[in-house]
Design an enzyme around this catalytic site. Structure first.
Site, short mmCIF file in Angstrom:
data_model
loop_
_atom_site.label_atom_id
_atom_site.label_comp_id
_atom_site.label_asym_id
_atom_site.label_seq_id
_atom_site.Cartn_x
_atom_site.Cartn_y
_atom_site.Cartn_z
N ASN A 206 6.37 41.40 62.75
CA ASN A 206 6.70 42.50 61.85
C ASN A 206 5.62 43.57 61.99
O ASN A 206 4.66 43.40 62.76
CB ASN A 206 6.87 42.02 60.40
CG ASN A 206 5.61 41.37 59.83
OD1 ASN A 206 4.48 41.76 60.15
ND2 ASN A 206 5.79 40.36 58.98
N LYS A 208 3.25 44.66 59.99
CA LYS A 208 1.91 44.23 59.55
C LYS A 208 1.27 43.33 60.61
O LYS A 208 0.08 43.49 60.92
CB LYS A 208 2.02 43.50 58.21
CG LYS A 208 0.71 42.97 57.66
CD LYS A 208 0.93 42.38 56.28
CE LYS A 208 -0.36 41.83 55.66
NZ LYS A 208 -0.81 40.59 56.31
N ASP A 277 12.86 34.39 59.03
CA ASP A 277 13.42 33.16 59.60
C ASP A 277 14.85 33.38 60.07
O ASP A 277 15.26 32.86 61.12
CB ASP A 277 13.41 32.04 58.54
CG ASP A 277 12.01 31.66 58.09
OD1 ASP A 277 11.04 32.05 58.77
OD2 ASP A 277 11.88 30.98 57.06
#
Length: 339
Positions: A206, A208, A277
């Site tokens: 992601n 971050k 997920d």
């Protein structure tokens, strides 16, 4: 599949895929209740318990998403030889998951996350875990299980939560084994081992994780800096394909020099837990079926958004995903077959 392949054909083909999921597993424990007053002992809410529940989490939730999509998950990990470990194996059996790839060790505790929820609001989370690397004998047993399951796999997911199952050494070894057998690999990374997945097929951080893993910073609006970071990542990991989830702004997929941004769909967001997920599960199945990267990214983006409408960590609903993919004309927007 031929040029007349439909969305229904793709979703049907999911049923024939075997997915090896290796990584950190855990139990997601929930205490659901009602809160109507503040404690006189401290400025915290009092929660009256209504229901308790334990669910499979971490890499095990990825396995449940794979199962929900119709494919066969093969889960491989190390847990503690403790009561939580016994609960974990029971939960696997209740969900019809094979425990053949699970190693139990008396030197570890089974990771468990206790969440206290009042209404739709999470008030507190209490974690029980250890994060140090596996011992030599734990590594040996894990590799044995991994190799046994790899022989049956069409794709392998590396699900890293920085809980100690992965090390630079076993990542390198597992990728070598997968590449030797021409089994594509999909990586869901965390900070510690971020740059260890050299030679993987598809890498999915992601925003971050991208910043932290490369130790770079840029404002979200600076697309040039962002794309430069992705290009640097491709070079360091020696991989063509990088899928970056951008939260409420959707996803970005890089396939070599080809770049595609896909916007998020408007949602009533309840809980983002487990969205990653779902994304990695859908991406792995599409990779196994050799779909185009834009289609892979588009379907993954759609599935990740769907699970955000649910409270808690839950697998994706396959039928609803298919219906929404039809509604947004995903198949027509992003061609199915790779060139």
């Amino acid at each position: 599949m031929n040029q007349n392949t439909s969305l229904e054909d793709i979703f049907e083909a999911f049923n024939g895929v075997n997915v090896l999921v290796v990584g950190d597993v855990m139990i997601d424990s929930y205490l659901w209740g009602k809160s109507t007053r503040i404690s006189p002992e401290a400025p915290v809410p009092i929660v009256n318990v209504v229901k308790r529940e334990k669910r499979l989490g971490g890499a095990a939730n990825v396995a449940l998403n794979v199962q929900a999509l119709g494919a066969r998950p093969l889960l491989c990990s190390v847990i503690g030889d403790d009561q939580d470990g016994a609960d974990y194996l029971r939960l696997m059996e209740e969900r019809g998951l094979t425990t053949a790839g699970i190693v139990q060790s008396p030197e570890r505790v089974t990771t468990i996350k206790h969440r206290i929820i009042a209404g739709a609001q999470q008030l507190l989370r209490v974690d029980s875990e250890i994060e140090h690397n596996l011992t030599d004998y734990e590594e040996r047993y894990l590799e044995e299980r991994f190799l046994e399951l790899l022989e049956k796999a069409d794709v392998v997911i590396f699900e890293d939560y920085d809980k100690g199952v992965f090390s630079e050494k076993n990542i390198r070894r597992f990728l070598q084994l997968a590449n030797e057998r021409q089994v594509p690999s999909v990586i869901d990374p965390k900070k510690k081992n971020f740059l260890s997945y050299v030679g993987c097929t598809l890498f999915k951080p992601n925003l971050k994780e991208l910043r932290e893993g490369l130790k770079v910073d840029f404002v979200d609006e600076n697309l040039h800096a962002f794309e430069e970071a992705v290009a640097d990542l491709q070079k360091r990991l020696q991989t063509r394909q990088v899928l970056v989830t951008l939260s409420e702004r959707g996803v970005f997929i890089a396939d070599g020099h080809e770049k595609t941004y896909i916007a998020a769909h408007r949602r009533a967001i309840s809980d983002v837990s487990g969205a990653g997920d779902t994304v990695i599960s859908i991406a792995a199945l599409c990779l196994a079926l050799k779909t185009s990267m834009p289609f892979l990214a588009g379907l993954s983006n759609l599935g990740g958004g769907l699970v955000c409408e649910q409270v808690g960590v839950v697998p994706v609903d396959k039928q609803r995903l298919l219906e929404e993919a039809k509604q947004v004309r995903l198949f027509e927007t992003h061609e199915y077959r790779n060139a």
